[in-house]
Design a protein around this motif. Structure first.
Motif, PDB file in Angstrom:
ATOM      1  N   ASP A   1       0.831  -1.210   0.000  1.00 31.97           N
ATOM      2  CA  ASP A   1       0.000   0.000   0.000  1.00 31.97           C
ATOM      3  C   ASP A   1       0.864   1.258   0.000  1.00 31.97           C
ATOM      4  O   ASP A   1       0.561   2.243  -0.689  1.00 31.97           O
ATOM      5  CB  ASP A   1      -0.921   0.013   1.232  1.00 31.97           C
ATOM      6  N   THR A   2       1.932   1.223   0.778  1.00 37.23           N
ATOM      7  CA  THR A   2       2.844   2.377   0.838  1.00 37.23           C
ATOM      8  C   THR A   2       3.523   2.592  -0.509  1.00 37.23           C
ATOM      9  O   THR A   2       3.699   3.733  -0.961  1.00 37.23           O
ATOM     10  CB  THR A   2       3.897   2.168   1.946  1.00 37.23           C
ATOM     11  N   LEU A   3       3.906   1.496  -1.171  1.00 36.78           N
ATOM     12  CA  LEU A   3       4.534   1.611  -2.490  1.00 36.78           C
ATOM     13  C   LEU A   3       3.593   2.284  -3.481  1.00 36.78           C
ATOM     14  O   LEU A   3       4.020   3.124  -4.281  1.00 36.78           O
ATOM     15  CB  LEU A   3       4.962   0.234  -3.012  1.00 36.78           C
ATOM     16  N   ASP A   4       2.309   1.932  -3.415  1.00 36.17           N
ATOM     17  CA  ASP A   4       1.325   2.584  -4.298  1.00 36.17           C
ATOM     18  C   ASP A   4       1.311   4.096  -4.068  1.00 36.17           C
ATOM     19  O   ASP A   4       1.305   4.883  -5.023  1.00 36.17           O
ATOM     20  CB  ASP A   4      -0.083   2.017  -4.038  1.00 36.17           C
ATOM     21  N   ILE A   5       1.302   4.503  -2.792  1.00 39.24           N
ATOM     22  CA  ILE A   5       1.239   5.924  -2.467  1.00 39.24           C
ATOM     23  C   ILE A   5       2.495   6.656  -2.921  1.00 39.24           C
ATOM     24  O   ILE A   5       2.417   7.703  -3.569  1.00 39.24           O
ATOM     25  CB  ILE A   5       1.017   6.119  -0.949  1.00 39.24           C
ATOM     26  N   ILE A   6       3.672   6.100  -2.612  1.00 39.38           N
ATOM     27  CA  ILE A   6       4.888   6.832  -2.966  1.00 39.38           C
ATOM     28  C   ILE A   6       5.105   6.862  -4.475  1.00 39.38           C
ATOM     29  O   ILE A   6       5.667   7.822  -5.006  1.00 39.38           O
ATOM     30  CB  ILE A   6       6.138   6.308  -2.227  1.00 39.38           C
ATOM     31  N   THR A   7       4.616   5.848  -5.178  1.00 35.90           N
ATOM     32  CA  THR A   7       4.706   5.886  -6.644  1.00 35.90           C
ATOM     33  C   THR A   7       3.837   7.011  -7.195  1.00 35.90           C
ATOM     34  O   THR A   7       4.268   7.783  -8.058  1.00 35.90           O
ATOM     35  CB  THR A   7       4.289   4.536  -7.263  1.00 35.90           C
ATOM     36  N   MET A   8       2.616   7.126  -6.665  1.00 32.81           N
ATOM     37  CA  MET A   8       1.726   8.208  -7.097  1.00 32.81           C
ATOM     38  C   MET A   8       2.329   9.580  -6.789  1.00 32.81           C
ATOM     39  O   MET A   8       2.292  10.485  -7.625  1.00 32.81           O
ATOM     40  CB  MET A   8       0.365   8.094  -6.390  1.00 32.81           C
ATOM     41  N   VAL A   9       2.904   9.710  -5.596  1.00 26.96           N
ATOM     42  CA  VAL A   9       3.409  11.016  -5.150  1.00 26.96           C
ATOM     43  C   VAL A   9       4.753  11.343  -5.785  1.00 26.96           C
ATOM     44  O   VAL A   9       4.941  12.424  -6.354  1.00 26.96           O
ATOM     45  CB  VAL A   9       3.500  11.052  -3.607  1.00 26.96           C
ATOM     46  N   TYR A  10       5.721  10.411  -5.700  1.00 29.96           N
ATOM     47  CA  TYR A  10       7.071  10.696  -6.186  1.00 29.96           C
ATOM     48  C   TYR A  10       7.111  10.775  -7.710  1.00 29.96           C
ATOM     49  O   TYR A  10       7.582  11.754  -8.279  1.00 29.96           O
ATOM     50  CB  TYR A  10       8.064   9.618  -5.743  1.00 29.96           C
ATOM     51  N   ALA A  11       6.673   9.670  -8.349  1.00 33.45           N
ATOM     52  CA  ALA A  11       6.773   9.586  -9.810  1.00 33.45           C
ATOM     53  C   ALA A  11       5.656  10.352 -10.502  1.00 33.45           C
ATOM     54  O   ALA A  11       5.769  10.677 -11.686  1.00 33.45           O
ATOM     55  CB  ALA A  11       6.752   8.116 -10.251  1.00 33.45           C
ATOM     56  N   GLY A  12       4.593  10.653  -9.754  1.00 25.87           N
ATOM     57  CA  GLY A  12       3.455  11.374 -10.314  1.00 25.87           C
ATOM     58  C   GLY A  12       3.487  12.843  -9.967  1.00 25.87           C
ATOM     59  O   GLY A  12       4.129  13.649 -10.634  1.00 25.87           O
ATOM     60  N   LYS A  13       2.823  13.199  -8.883  1.00 25.64           N
ATOM     61  CA  LYS A  13       2.590  14.613  -8.558  1.00 25.64           C
ATOM     62  C   LYS A  13       3.880  15.433  -8.466  1.00 25.64           C
ATOM     63  O   LYS A  13       4.003  16.473  -9.124  1.00 25.64           O
ATOM     64  CB  LYS A  13       1.800  14.724  -7.253  1.00 25.64           C
ATOM     65  N   ILE A  14       4.842  14.983  -7.657  1.00 32.02           N
ATOM     66  CA  ILE A  14       6.054  15.799  -7.454  1.00 32.02           C
ATOM     67  C   ILE A  14       6.872  15.882  -8.732  1.00 32.02           C
ATOM     68  O   ILE A  14       7.273  16.963  -9.173  1.00 32.02           O
ATOM     69  CB  ILE A  14       6.908  15.235  -6.295  1.00 32.02           C
ATOM     70  N   ASN A  15       7.115  14.727  -9.357  1.00 32.40           N
ATOM     71  CA  ASN A  15       7.970  14.695 -10.543  1.00 32.40           C
ATOM     72  C   ASN A  15       7.386  15.538 -11.672  1.00 32.40           C
ATOM     73  O   ASN A  15       8.088  16.351 -12.298  1.00 32.40           O
ATOM     74  CB  ASN A  15       8.170  13.246 -10.986  1.00 32.40           C
ATOM     75  N   LYS A  16       6.099  15.365 -11.935  1.00 28.52           N
ATOM     76  CA  LYS A  16       5.492  16.088 -13.062  1.00 28.52           C
ATOM     77  C   LYS A  16       5.340  17.580 -12.773  1.00 28.52           C
ATOM     78  O   LYS A  16       5.430  18.407 -13.680  1.00 28.52           O
ATOM     79  CB  LYS A  16       4.136  15.469 -13.433  1.00 28.52           C
ATOM     80  N   ASN A  17       5.120  17.917 -11.510  1.00 29.97           N
ATOM     81  CA  ASN A  17       5.068  19.336 -11.136  1.00 29.97           C
ATOM     82  C   ASN A  17       6.423  20.005 -11.390  1.00 29.97           C
ATOM     83  O   ASN A  17       6.495  21.114 -11.942  1.00 29.97           O
ATOM     84  CB  ASN A  17       4.674  19.472  -9.665  1.00 29.97           C
TER      85      ASN A  17
END
Length: 258
Positions: A67-83
């Protein structure tokens, strides 16, 4: 050989919108090839709390269940990276966001279970620079988050300091590599309560003495281990300090040498 800068930023910049905007504006002015590596900041922890997913840490390191891996993938590789990539584009710095899986750039293996099972945490095994070389030669800046893969379809949470160090080592066969760790302190401090007590130069011998005398704050040791790993593997320059050191070399910071 051309010089490349590999720059790692942490939560003190990522978690502060104004600081991130200012840093990206400055980063975009750096000429020549460059790579940006970012950690995750506090956003993943906040999102986990909202979703009632417990955050488990051991000695400051996140234990990563599915579950944690799902969250950090969304946040790290998604929101933060793309921002970050979007803001770089706004500053006319052409960039592409990366996890280690993209372009097969960073392959890791799941950390073996000893006394602690860290879950889906990866230890870097090799860096493939082929795709990066093409981008860098075309003035495109790679932006890496703290996610790698194992070449068998599994994503892995991976320490961002380690990713920066391994990228610098991997690129050292093509460029003169310089590695910069930007964080909230002016550098490695002799007295953690005194911002001005920066140890401006540390070599292998003095590092051992500092460790033997328990002078360096324990939380700095993994970062410094990454620094010395890089400097012993053909990375030409390694510096630790506030991001200002990138733009004003007179600002106090720590330089690592052999």
């Amino acid at each position: 050989m051309e010089t490349i800068k590999i720059i790692k930023i942490g939560g003190n910049i990522i978690d502060n919108e104004e600081a991130l905007t200012a840093f990206i504006k400055d980063f975009s002015t750096i000429t020549g090839p460059k790579v940006l590596v970012h950690g995750g900041g506090k956003l993943a922890t906040k999102l986990a709390a909202k979703m009632n997913i417990p955050v488990n840490m051991n000695e400051g390191r996140r234990i990563t269940d599915a579950d944690t891996l799902d969250i950090i993938t969304m946040v790290y590789a998604g929101k933060i990276n793309k921002n970050i990539v979007a803001q770089l584009q706004a500053n006319n710095c052409n960039a592409v966001g990366f996890s280690g899986a993209d372009g097969n750039t960073i392959v890791s293996e799941k950390r073996p279970v000893n006394s602690i099972d860290y879950g889906f945490v990866g230890d870097v095994k090799n860096v493939n620079t082929n795709v990066l070389e093409i981008l860098l030669n075309n003035e495109i800046t790679p932006v890496f988050c703290a996610i790698t893969h194992n070449k068998n379809g599994q994503l892995l949470n991976t320490n961002a300091d380690t990713i920066a160090s391994e990228l610098a080592i991997g690129l050292s066969s093509i460029f003169n590599t310089e590695l910069y760790y930007c964080f909230e302190k002016n550098g490695v401090l002799e007295d953690v309560t005194n911002e001005d007590s920066v140890i401006e130069n540390i070599d292998t011998e003095s590092y051992q003495q500092l460790k033997d005398n328990n002078i360096i704050f324990e939380g700095m040791l993994p970062k410094l281990d990454n620094c010395f790993h890089a400097i012993h593997k053909n990375v030409k320059k390694v510096c630790i300090g506030k991001s200002d050191m990138l733009f004003n070399t007179n600002n106090k910071h720590t330089t690592i040498t052999q």
